[in-house]
Each structure stands twice: as C-alpha cells, then as structure tokens.
Design a protein around this motif. Structure first.
Motif, PDB file in Angstrom:
ATOM      1  N   SER A 290       1.022  46.861   9.269  1.00 25.01           N
ATOM      2  CA  SER A 290       0.160  46.480  10.379  1.00 25.01           C
ATOM      3  C   SER A 290       0.014  47.595  11.413  1.00 25.01           C
ATOM      4  CB  SER A 290       0.744  45.232  11.064  1.00 25.01           C
ATOM      5  OG  SER A 290       0.173  45.008  12.327  1.00 25.01           O
ATOM      6  N   SER A 291      -1.218  47.778  11.886  1.00 25.87           N
ATOM      7  CA  SER A 291      -1.450  48.734  12.984  1.00 25.87           C
ATOM      8  C   SER A 291      -0.764  48.253  14.260  1.00 25.87           C
ATOM      9  CB  SER A 291      -2.954  48.902  13.234  1.00 25.87           C
ATOM     10  OG  SER A 291      -3.579  49.550  12.147  1.00 25.87           O
ATOM     11  N   PHE A 292      -0.727  46.924  14.473  1.00 23.07           N
ATOM     12  CA  PHE A 292      -0.052  46.387  15.661  1.00 23.07           C
ATOM     13  C   PHE A 292       1.411  46.823  15.689  1.00 23.07           C
ATOM     14  CE2 PHE A 292      -2.869  42.322  16.250  1.00 23.07           C
ATOM     15  CZ  PHE A 292      -3.983  43.138  16.364  1.00 23.07           C
ATOM     16  N   GLY A 293       2.098  46.634  14.551  1.00 19.96           N
ATOM     17  CA  GLY A 293       3.497  47.007  14.468  1.00 19.96           C
ATOM     18  C   GLY A 293       3.703  48.504  14.601  1.00 19.96           C
ATOM     19  N   LEU A 294       2.822  49.274  13.983  1.00 24.24           N
ATOM     20  CA  LEU A 294       2.901  50.725  14.084  1.00 24.24           C
ATOM     21  C   LEU A 294       2.725  51.192  15.524  1.00 24.24           C
ATOM     22  CD1 LEU A 294       3.006  53.547  12.690  1.00 24.24           C
ATOM     23  CD2 LEU A 294       0.514  53.414  12.552  1.00 24.24           C
ATOM     24  N   HIS A 295       1.745  50.605  16.222  1.00 25.71           N
ATOM     25  CA  HIS A 295       1.506  50.981  17.621  1.00 25.71           C
ATOM     26  C   HIS A 295       2.732  50.687  18.486  1.00 25.71           C
ATOM     27  CE1 HIS A 295      -3.163  50.668  17.173  1.00 25.71           C
ATOM     28  NE2 HIS A 295      -2.665  51.769  16.645  1.00 25.71           N
ATOM     29  N   ALA A 296       3.344  49.523  18.304  1.00 30.68           N
ATOM     30  CA  ALA A 296       4.538  49.182  19.086  1.00 30.68           C
ATOM     31  C   ALA A 296       5.650  50.189  18.809  1.00 30.68           C
ATOM     32  CB  ALA A 296       5.004  47.766  18.755  1.00 30.68           C
ATOM     33  N   PHE A 297       5.826  50.538  17.544  1.00 34.11           N
ATOM     34  CA  PHE A 297       6.856  51.500  17.157  1.00 34.11           C
ATOM     35  C   PHE A 297       6.601  52.866  17.789  1.00 34.11           C
ATOM     36  CE2 PHE A 297       8.118  54.889  14.186  1.00 34.11           C
ATOM     37  CZ  PHE A 297       9.491  54.671  14.120  1.00 34.11           C
ATOM     38  N   LEU A 298       5.364  53.347  17.728  1.00 32.82           N
ATOM     39  CA  LEU A 298       5.043  54.674  18.256  1.00 32.82           C
ATOM     40  C   LEU A 298       5.164  54.731  19.783  1.00 32.82           C
ATOM     41  CD1 LEU A 298       2.005  55.712  16.012  1.00 32.82           C
ATOM     42  CD2 LEU A 298       4.345  56.592  15.922  1.00 32.82           C
ATOM     43  N   MET A 299       4.783  53.652  20.464  1.00 33.14           N
ATOM     44  CA  MET A 299       4.888  53.658  21.923  1.00 33.14           C
ATOM     45  C   MET A 299       6.349  53.564  22.366  1.00 33.14           C
ATOM     46  SD  MET A 299       1.921  54.312  22.914  1.00 33.14           S
ATOM     47  CE  MET A 299       2.210  54.204  24.684  1.00 33.14           C
ATOM     48  N   PHE A 300       7.160  52.798  21.651  1.00 28.13           N
ATOM     49  CA  PHE A 300       8.596  52.753  21.935  1.00 28.13           C
ATOM     50  C   PHE A 300       9.204  54.128  21.663  1.00 28.13           C
ATOM     51  CE2 PHE A 300      13.013  51.747  20.506  1.00 28.13           C
ATOM     52  CZ  PHE A 300      13.491  51.266  21.713  1.00 28.13           C
ATOM     53  N   ASN A 301       8.736  54.783  20.627  1.00 32.20           N
ATOM     54  CA  ASN A 301       9.200  56.130  20.293  1.00 32.20           C
ATOM     55  C   ASN A 301       8.891  57.113  21.425  1.00 32.20           C
ATOM     56  OD1 ASN A 301      10.203  58.138  18.284  1.00 32.20           O
ATOM     57  ND2 ASN A 301       8.103  58.906  18.392  1.00 32.20           N
ATOM     58  N   ARG A 302       7.720  56.971  22.042  1.00 32.53           N
ATOM     59  CA  ARG A 302       7.370  57.845  23.170  1.00 32.53           C
ATOM     60  C   ARG A 302       8.287  57.599  24.359  1.00 32.53           C
ATOM     61  NH1 ARG A 302       0.951  59.200  23.582  1.00 32.53           N
ATOM     62  NH2 ARG A 302       0.550  59.487  21.340  1.00 32.53           N
ATOM     63  N   ILE A 303       8.575  56.334  24.611  1.00 31.19           N
ATOM     64  CA  ILE A 303       9.481  56.002  25.719  1.00 31.19           C
ATOM     65  C   ILE A 303      10.841  56.663  25.502  1.00 31.19           C
ATOM     66  CG2 ILE A 303      10.808  54.119  26.760  1.00 31.19           C
ATOM     67  CD1 ILE A 303       8.348  52.330  26.343  1.00 31.19           C
ATOM     68  N   LYS A 304      11.267  56.756  24.238  1.00 30.74           N
ATOM     69  CA  LYS A 304      12.570  57.337  23.901  1.00 30.74           C
ATOM     70  C   LYS A 304      12.517  58.855  23.752  1.00 30.74           C
ATOM     71  CE  LYS A 304      14.846  53.528  24.004  1.00 30.74           C
ATOM     72  NZ  LYS A 304      15.868  53.343  25.054  1.00 30.74           N
ATOM     73  N   GLY A 305      11.348  59.458  24.045  1.00 25.68           N
ATOM     74  CA  GLY A 305      11.250  60.907  24.037  1.00 25.68           C
ATOM     75  C   GLY A 305      10.639  61.519  22.796  1.00 25.68           C
ATOM     76  N   GLY A 306      10.142  60.698  21.882  1.00 24.18           N
ATOM     77  CA  GLY A 306       9.561  61.217  20.657  1.00 24.18           C
ATOM     78  C   GLY A 306       8.051  61.339  20.719  1.00 24.18           C
ATOM     79  N   ASN A 307       7.454  61.726  19.610  1.00 20.58           N
ATOM     80  CA  ASN A 307       6.000  61.787  19.451  1.00 20.58           C
ATOM     81  C   ASN A 307       5.687  61.581  17.964  1.00 20.58           C
ATOM     82  OD1 ASN A 307       6.399  64.347  18.141  1.00 20.58           O
ATOM     83  ND2 ASN A 307       6.382  65.345  20.139  1.00 20.58           N
TER      84      ASN A 307
END
Length: 353
Positions: free
Chosen positions: A176-193
């Motif tokens: 799901s794109s929804f799940g992917l988006h949540a994962f990527l935005m949480f990743n940004r909060i944790k310092g990733g990209n």
C-alpha cells in the motif's frame, strides 16, 4: 391500378422503409467502439461510469468500460498482455505508474493544448498525467478521541504515542502507498531519507509497532475496524476522509506538521493497444476542467487541473487541498522503486512477520 393493388403495395413500401431504417441504425451501432480503462472499482468506477464518461462516449460514439482493480492488479493485467494490450488506458497510484513506465507499458502522450494547464507535479516522464490529486495524512476516530479526552493528532510521530497501544491500523508497506508513506515520513522524523531507511526499520518495531493492532493489505477494512472500536488512527487521504464524513462516519483528517504526502492517481495510454487515438483523446478529456469538475462534484476526486471551476462544498474541499499542498512532500519514486523489493523483504522479516 385497382385500390386493392394500391393497398397491397403500401405496406410493402412501409416494410421496405422500416428495413432500411433498421439497417442504418445497425450500421451506426456497429461503428460504436469499446475502449477499456483500468481503475479502482467502487466509488471511482461508479463516479466515472455514471457522470464523467458519458459526455466523451456521446461525442466520440464510443463505450468506455472499466476494468476494476487495485493499482497492483491493473499493472499485473497490463504486463500480462503487454504485446497486445487488452486495455487502452490505465490509472495507477503515482508510485506504481513510475514502475509501469520503466517497464515500457505506456506510450508517450501526444501533445495537447489542455496539458499546458496541468502543473509539472502532475506529469510523469512524458508518458503519464494526473487524473486526481490526493494527500496521505492521518485520519482519526473523532468519537473515540472525544470519549477518551485525547487531543487531535498533529504529527506522524503520534502513531508511536503509547496511549494508542493496540489502536493503530497501518496498511502494509509492501502492498500500500498509504503504508509506505507512513513509513517514509516516520523515517524522516528519525533522520533518514529515501536513500537511507535504516532509521525507520530500527525504530519502528519498538515505537509504532507495539501500537499496531493489524497491518492490512489496503484501506478497505479501515472504516469497519473503526466502527468496531478497534481503530483510533490510521494513514488515510483527505479525499477518502471527506467522503466517509459525508456518510456520517465520525472521522477527521489531519495534515501532519511534517507534511502530508502527495498521492496522485495518474493515467497513461498503453503501448500496443488497438485504439491508441481514441485512448489519447480520452486521457485529454479526463484532465479537462469539465471532466475534472464532474469527478469532484460526484465522487470527491480532487482535480489536477487548476482551471476546474467548483462551487459550494466541492470548492471548500479543494481550497483545503490547495492549502495542504503548500507544505506537502513528494516521494522520490525512482529511488523508492529501485530499492523497494529489498525493503519489502526486510519489512516482512522484521516488522510484520
């Protein structure tokens, strides 16, 4: 000539005339072509079949038939018949559309005057163009939040709030794109990209993970779980949240402070299809202000064409969309699609298990 002879010939002439009319009508009917478009079923199929396609069908003496399915379903069907396309047009989530183009499934869009009105964010590699604009953010159960006395969520990081243990629903990242988006935005909060997702993979199992009651393959089960009192918060789009609210579902959409994520439904004409010219005309029609207005007014599909004229509630919803877009985040799909198979394996091994 006797009156008996005249009487006899009159019905004969009438029958001959009727036969010629029927033959002419049959000839016109025989010229009506059918073209097939892959898109989501349910509300999207209903909206476009009942309200958007008819004007195009009448103007072009054609019947537009929907082949329903999710983006991954439609992509699989297109790939299976890539040498002789069975669909003329397909609509896919933007991330999946990037994959379709890289697989050589889409022909280039022919230049059209109407395309100059469409912003660049809604165009993909000269081969696809947006059908509707969405924004993945967070939706929450307003009744549950009110009953518990909780403040409305404001951040993607709220998915990790301990008070929500067992009350978070996340769509599976590989599906799901929804799940992917949540994962990527949480990743940004944790310092990733997008090029470095280790921060999210390391933090998710001990933060958001314990809060998740279930990882679902798509969003269709969300409302059912919410009404059962199982789902308090979940990744969702503004479009879907507004649609559910209109049906009396106690739900509200939030654009997280880190930004909502652009989730565009895009469309392309398939290579090796027998009705390329008609298919190109259909795509051009679907981004016209007239077609975009019909989709928004009858199905809450936010337009990509800024010249779309709306009034009343649809105009209010579009104004809300435009305001959120100013702080929205666009995913680097070329990077994501290159690494996603490995992410999917890692997710299934370490997160969803």
């Amino acid at each position: 000539m006797s009156s008996w002879t005249t009487t006899l010939k009159t019905p004969v002439r009438a029958i001959a005339l009727m036969a010629s009319v029927v033959a002419a009508a049959s000839a016109v009917q025989a010229q009506t072509k059918t073209i097939y478009i892959g898109m989501n079923g349910g509300n999207m199929e209903r909206t476009y079949s009942q309200f958007v396609f008819p004007a195009f069908e009448k103007a072009n003496n054609v019947k537009v038939v929907v082949v329903p399915g999710t983006s991954t379903d439609i992509l699989a069907k297109a790939q299976a018949s890539k040498d002789k396309a069975q669909m003329q047009v397909m609509t896919l989530d933007d991330g999946v559309m990037y994959r379709a183009i890289s697989m050589g499934l889409c022909e280039k869009l022919k230049p059209a005057a109407g395309y100059s009105e469409i912003p660049d964010i809604a165009k993909i590699k000269d081969s696809a163009i947006g059908l509707s604009m969405g924004l993945t953010g967070l939706a929450y159960n307003t009744k549950m939040f009110a009953d518990k006395g909780w403040a409305a969520p404001t951040s993607w990081n709220d998915l990790a709030d301990p008070k929500l243990k067992g009350k978070v629903v996340v769509q599976s990242m590989p599906a799901s794109s929804f799940g992917l988006h949540a994962f990527l935005m949480f990743n940004r909060i944790k310092g990733g990209n997008e090029k470095n997702v280790d921060p999210a993979f390391k933090a998710w199992p001990t933060t958001i993970g314990p809060n998740v009651i279930e990882y679902i393959p798509n969003s269709s089960k969300v409302v059912e779980m919410m009404q059962a009192g199982d789902a308090a918060i979940f990744p969702y789009t503004l479009t879907q949240a507004e649609l559910m609210k209109s049906k009396g579902i106690p739900m509200e959409y939030v654009a997280p402070k880190e930004g909502a994520v652009v989730l565009m439904t895009a469309m392309c004409v398939l290579n090796n299809n027998a009705e390329s010219e008609l298919a190109q005309k259909l795509v051009e029609y679907l981004v016209s202000p007239e077609a975009q207005a019909l989709a928004m007014e009858n199905g809450s599909y936010n337009p990509v064409n800024p010249k779309t004229k709306l009034q009343g509630k649809p105009a209010e919803e579009q104004n809300k969309m435009n305001a959120i877009l100013k702080n929205a985040v666009a995913v680097d799909w070329d990077v994501v699609n290159a690494d996603r198979p490995e992410w999917n394996k890692r997710w299934n091994r370490t997160v969803e298990r």
